[in-house]
Write a protein that holds these residues in place. Structure first.
Motif, PDB file in Angstrom:
ATOM      1  N   GLU A  33      23.385   7.977 -19.646  1.00  0.00           N
ATOM      2  CA  GLU A  33      22.754   6.716 -20.018  1.00  0.00           C
ATOM      3  C   GLU A  33      21.448   6.502 -19.262  1.00  0.00           C
ATOM      4  OE1 GLU A  33      23.728   1.903 -19.978  1.00  0.00           O
ATOM      5  OE2 GLU A  33      25.220   3.350 -19.307  1.00  0.00           O
TER       6      GLU A  33
ATOM      7  N   GLN B 247      18.226   8.660 -20.515  1.00  0.00           N
ATOM      8  CA  GLN B 247      17.525   8.373 -21.759  1.00  0.00           C
ATOM      9  C   GLN B 247      16.120   7.809 -21.530  1.00  0.00           C
ATOM     10  OE1 GLN B 247      18.928   5.109 -24.153  1.00  0.00           O
ATOM     11  NE2 GLN B 247      19.826   4.062 -22.400  1.00  0.00           N
TER      12      GLN B 247
ATOM     13  N   ASN C 197      18.263   8.485 -27.179  1.00  0.00           N
ATOM     14  CA  ASN C 197      18.735   7.120 -27.047  1.00  0.00           C
ATOM     15  C   ASN C 197      20.243   7.125 -26.838  1.00  0.00           C
ATOM     16  OD1 ASN C 197      16.596   5.150 -27.224  1.00  0.00           O
ATOM     17  ND2 ASN C 197      16.239   5.899 -29.284  1.00  0.00           N
ATOM     18  N   PHE C 198      20.725   6.072 -26.215  1.00  0.00           N
ATOM     19  CA  PHE C 198      22.140   5.964 -25.878  1.00  0.00           C
ATOM     20  C   PHE C 198      22.683   4.650 -26.425  1.00  0.00           C
ATOM     21  CE2 PHE C 198      25.460   4.454 -22.898  1.00  0.00           C
ATOM     22  CZ  PHE C 198      26.373   5.480 -23.036  1.00  0.00           C
TER      23      PHE C 198
ATOM     24  N   LYS D 197      25.538   2.164 -26.010  1.00  0.00           N
ATOM     25  CA  LYS D 197      26.595   1.814 -25.069  1.00  0.00           C
ATOM     26  C   LYS D 197      27.614   0.952 -25.789  1.00  0.00           C
ATOM     27  CE  LYS D 197      27.274  -0.012 -20.403  1.00  0.00           C
ATOM     28  NZ  LYS D 197      27.650   1.275 -19.800  1.00  0.00           N
TER      29      LYS D 197
ATOM     30  N   ASN E 296      33.662   4.180 -23.226  1.00  0.00           N
ATOM     31  CA  ASN E 296      33.075   5.477 -23.551  1.00  0.00           C
ATOM     32  C   ASN E 296      33.523   5.991 -24.907  1.00  0.00           C
ATOM     33  OD1 ASN E 296      31.655   5.560 -21.184  1.00  0.00           O
ATOM     34  ND2 ASN E 296      33.070   6.925 -20.132  1.00  0.00           N
TER      35      ASN E 296
ATOM     36  N   SER F 209      30.854   4.889 -27.362  1.00  0.00           N
ATOM     37  CA  SER F 209      29.459   5.143 -27.027  1.00  0.00           C
ATOM     38  C   SER F 209      29.005   6.433 -27.701  1.00  0.00           C
ATOM     39  CB  SER F 209      29.283   5.244 -25.506  1.00  0.00           C
ATOM     40  OG  SER F 209      29.679   4.048 -24.867  1.00  0.00           O
ATOM     41  N   SER F 210      27.695   6.573 -27.868  1.00  0.00           N
ATOM     42  CA  SER F 210      27.193   7.768 -28.555  1.00  0.00           C
ATOM     43  C   SER F 210      25.736   8.001 -28.196  1.00  0.00           C
ATOM     44  CB  SER F 210      27.349   7.636 -30.072  1.00  0.00           C
ATOM     45  OG  SER F 210      26.779   6.437 -30.547  1.00  0.00           O
ATOM     46  N   LEU F 211      25.306   9.255 -28.401  1.00  0.00           N
ATOM     47  CA  LEU F 211      23.932   9.669 -28.155  1.00  0.00           C
ATOM     48  C   LEU F 211      23.181   9.799 -29.475  1.00  0.00           C
ATOM     49  CD1 LEU F 211      24.475  12.441 -25.451  1.00  0.00           C
ATOM     50  CD2 LEU F 211      23.439  10.202 -25.083  1.00  0.00           C
TER      51      LEU F 211
ATOM     52  N   PHE G 203      30.064  10.996 -20.929  1.00  0.00           N
ATOM     53  CA  PHE G 203      29.403   9.857 -20.298  1.00  0.00           C
ATOM     54  C   PHE G 203      29.940   9.554 -18.913  1.00  0.00           C
ATOM     55  CE2 PHE G 203      29.184   8.733 -24.973  1.00  0.00           C
ATOM     56  CZ  PHE G 203      27.985   9.418 -25.138  1.00  0.00           C
TER      57      PHE G 203
END
Length: 768
Positions: A74, A77, A84-85, A87, A91, A94-96, A130
């Motif tokens: 995080e 980024q 980009n992350f 949140k 977790n 969450s994703s990239l 993460f």
């Protein structure tokens, strides 16, 4: 202590006007034939100068991550404009995102779009990536589809994490950080060689933080954490031709994160009543810093893994085997009504909703590959890959509703409920589900380059993949129908699917001069099939979600001048995704839920610029720029028919412009017996939207974050004390905006760096 740090921070700001790098100077470095430093990467599963890789690659060194105060992806980024992350509340959610493309996903039977690889092992689930970056040598970020070498969950790109290797002499270092807000972090690493042929490195780490949001109900802080872990690496030179590496790691986290603040006032018929339940809350959007919760949203996480890598030199060739087994357990406890009392008024609009969802996951993977000798006209890697990932989750949702009351309607226009006075009828029920998935992936791959002339090379690769995916879902229904957010039917669902795919790339690389390289590639990426398996799964999710494919064109030029002291890289790209897998918002008895679907076809087009300047005076300037247009081409309407009516709408978490600029300066004044270390970093992001489309209420405004640090060390840099200032200008922002709060209010996720804070870091090195 706070006043001392703030005073020092004010003085330190005079030194800084520049910010973070997107192209790092601190990756693995080697000397070229003329003595210049070059950055070495393994992004193509073989050792290469990053300037010779026919792909857009960003590299961040571990020292740079430490200077920026980062401890997870995080925080990275801000240093890579195309990354980009998202949140989530845990977790799990969450994703990239790379180049504007990522998968927002709550299903346990779906893949991420950005693969994360840790020391050669692909992490099967997005949430595993993460955790803490405890002892990192470098991070390589490959932008665009990388399916040829990294497989089905890399349709948008790859984040490749490489740990520090064991040293050949007894040595180590300890780093302690204390930040505003009672945040403390400790990391200690030690190299312990047992002999010339057996070496080990052990790293332990931990940290705690109170949080940045006040729960007015209890007076405590939330959105903090308690974490600790250990990672060990053992290198064995079994013979002159056989090298072994054994890695084991364990991490545990107990976070009271991530509670969402209610950033806008409730609306509608229940607004006045809901306002009486939120006293003391100032609805200030991304400046809101308080909640009223009777259940603390938290995540309990445990992650561990072991891997064994063998590299055998068979003549001029190298045979590599990587065997890994990983476990990841995650328990999500979630406050789902964002109020601190159960059913204070009659009606579903005031229901208490609490979630508890433990999940266990295991993955076995095996990779075997053959690497040709370097320096030949034909260089290649061929291999085979197998992975089996199993996940099981138990999820329970408890709901309490007041259905009737003898109390009189109050000034809000609603009828209150109470257990103390009057007669109120409370209806409590729960629904639970046990569900799981198994994903099996088998692939054969080849990747390489052929030098056709002295300056022109052909690059290419292919991957043949077979995916098998199965799931089951069993629900204990709610005995009462119509309660918000829960179903009162049984499921007993199960299913399976199989997909075969051939993906690859083809391109040209042209070395115009010793310092300038051009390249152009055409790639096809692939992401495997999925099912929408989640707590409230119903018959609409029984059909398999088709694989996502992408066709990408990329061209670029890489330049290095003045013995690699000036590096300037430029890339342009366009990628079109078909059967794009995305979540759509939906409602169930008044509660917002999401559904994973083949949403349609999308595209991303843009340009990227990275630069690095290293001066003899000790000054390094680096940065990056990304201009991205990620948008809808065709989208499925309410009848699941592709339509172009939404063409041009932006994808989620895809700013059109991101930029970073950084400076690091080392100064050795004659009057001091040491070195002054000055570092500044700026990252900028234009506005973006928290979901697909351009819903104004889900807009995240542009942000500019300025960080600065000043440190002092001895001449050998064995001891260093650094003052860190994060978010120097106190820029307020949210990492995510979501609908569905009380009375239709918006929920905001506020990251740690959304407020200015300062801290001290002490680092000491010892041994040889």
């Amino acid at each position: 202590m706070r006043h001392l740090l703030l005073g020092s921070a004010a003085a330190a700001t005079l030194f800084f006007a520049m910010g973070t790098s997107a192209f790092a100077q601190a990756a693995t470095e080697a000397k070229s034939d003329d003595g210049a430093e070059v950055i070495i990467v393994t992004a193509q599963k073989r050792v290469q100068n990053v300037q010779e890789v026919a792909a857009a690659v960003s590299v961040i060194g571990g020292e740079q991550i430490a200077r920026a105060g980062g401890y997870n992806i995080e925080s990275v980024q801000t240093q890579i404009p195309t990354l980009n992350f998202r949140k989530g509340g845990t977790n799990l959610n969450s994703s990239l995102f790379l180049r504007g493309v990522g998968t927002i996903n709550f299903s346990i039977a779906a893949e991420p779009s950005v693969a994360v690889v840790l020391d050669g092992v692909v992490l099967a689930r997005a949430g595993e990536a993460f955790g803490d970056l405890s002892d990192i040598q470098r991070i390589e970020v490959l932008r665009g589809p990388q399916g040829t070498l990294f497989g089905k969950n890399s349709s948008a790109g790859v984040v490749n994490i490489i740990s520090n290797s064991p040293g050949r002499v007894h040595s180590g270092d300890v780093q302690l950080t204390a930040n505003d807000g009672n945040e403390f972090k400790l990391r200690a690493s030690v190299d312990m060689p047992f002999s010339d042929t057996v070496r080990s490195r052990v790293t332990v780490f931990g940290g705690s933080y109170d949080g940045n949001i006040t729960n007015l109900t209890t007076g405590d802080k939330i959105n903090g954490y308690e974490r600790y872990g250990v990672r060990g690496i053992l290198d064995i030179d079994a013979s002159e031709s056989l090298k072994l590496r054994l890695i084991g790691d364990y991490r545990k986290a107990d976070d009271n994160c991530c509670g969402e603040v209610i950033g806008t006032a409730p609306t509608g018929a229940n607004a006045a009543a809901l306002l009486t339940l939120l006293p003391g809350i100032t609805f200030a959007g991304d400046e809101t810093r308080a909640v009223r919760n009777n259940l603390v949203t938290r995540t309990e996480e445990e992650s561990w893994g072991v891997s064994a890598q063998a590299d055998w030199d068979a003549g001029d060739f190298t045979i590599t085997s990587i065997t890994a087994y990983r476990g990841w357990d995650n328990r999500e406890v979630r406050e789902g009504d964002w109020l601190d009392r159960p059913a204070a008024y009659v009606g579903n609009g005031f229901a208490q909703l609490h979630d508890d969802g433990p999940q266990t996951s295991t993955t076995f993977s095996q990779e075997l590959r053959l690497t040709s000798p370097a320096g030949k006209p034909l260089e290649y890697v061929v291999g085979a890959y197998f992975a089996n990932a199993e996940t099981e989750r138990d999820f329970r949702r408890d709901v309490t509703v007041c259905s009737a009351s003898t109390l009189a309607i109050d000034t809000t226009g609603q009828r209150p409920c109470s257990t103390a006075t009057g007669v109120s009828t409370f209806v409590s029920a729960f629904s639970s589900a046990n569900f799981g998935s198994e994903s099996r992936n088998v692939a054969l791959f080849a990747d390489g380059s052929y030098q056709a002339t002295e300056r022109l090379s052909v690059v290419g690769g292919v991957r043949v993949t077979q995916d098998k995916l199965s799931y089951y879902h069993n629900r204990v229904p709610s005995p009462i129908g119509g309660l918000p957010g829960i179903r009162n039917d049984t499921s007993g669902f199960k299913g399976n699917t199989k997909e075969d795919n051939v993906s690859g790339k083809l391109g040209l690389k042209y070395q115009a001069t010793d310092d300038i390289n051009f390249y152009v590639t055409q790639s096809r990426g692939y992401k495997g099939p999925a099912y929408n398996v989640f707590f409230n799964m119903n018959t609409t999710g029984l059909n398999a979600i088709e694989p996502e494919t992408v066709d990408s064109t990329e061209g670029g030029v890489k330049t290095a001048f003045m013995d690699n002291r000036i590096i300037l890289n430029f890339a342009v790209f366009r990628a079109v995704y078909e059967n794009f897998q995305a979540n759509n918002f939906d409602t169930l008895n008044g509660v917002v839920i999401t559904r994973l679907t083949n949403a349609g076809n999308v595209s991303t087009t843009g340009l990227e610029l990275d630069w690095l300047i290293r001066a003899d005076s000790g000054l390094t300037i680096n940065g990056g720029l990304a201009v991205t247009d990620a948008q809808i081409e065709e989208f499925r309407d309410a009848n699941l028919v592709l339509s172009s009516t939404r063409r041009g709408e932006r994808l989620a978490l895809s700013p059109r412009l991101k930029a970073s600029l950084g400076a690091n300066y080392e100064w050795e004044p004659e009057a001091l017996p040491g070195i002054i270390h000055l570092n500044g970093q700026v990252s900028y992001s234009s506005d973006q939207f928290a979901d697909i489309g351009e819903n104004p209420s889900l807009r995240i405004p542009e942000t500019t974050i300025v960080d600065a640090a000043i440190g002092i060390s001895d001449k050998q840099d064995r001891y260093r004390l650094t003052l860190n200032i994060k978010n120097l200008t106190d820029e307020k922002y949210a990492s995510l905006v979501t609908p569905g709060g009380p009375g239709g209010a918006l929920r905001y996720l506020i990251p740690r760096d959304a407020d200015r804070y300062v801290g001290l870091t002490l680092r000491a090195k010892f041994g040889g």
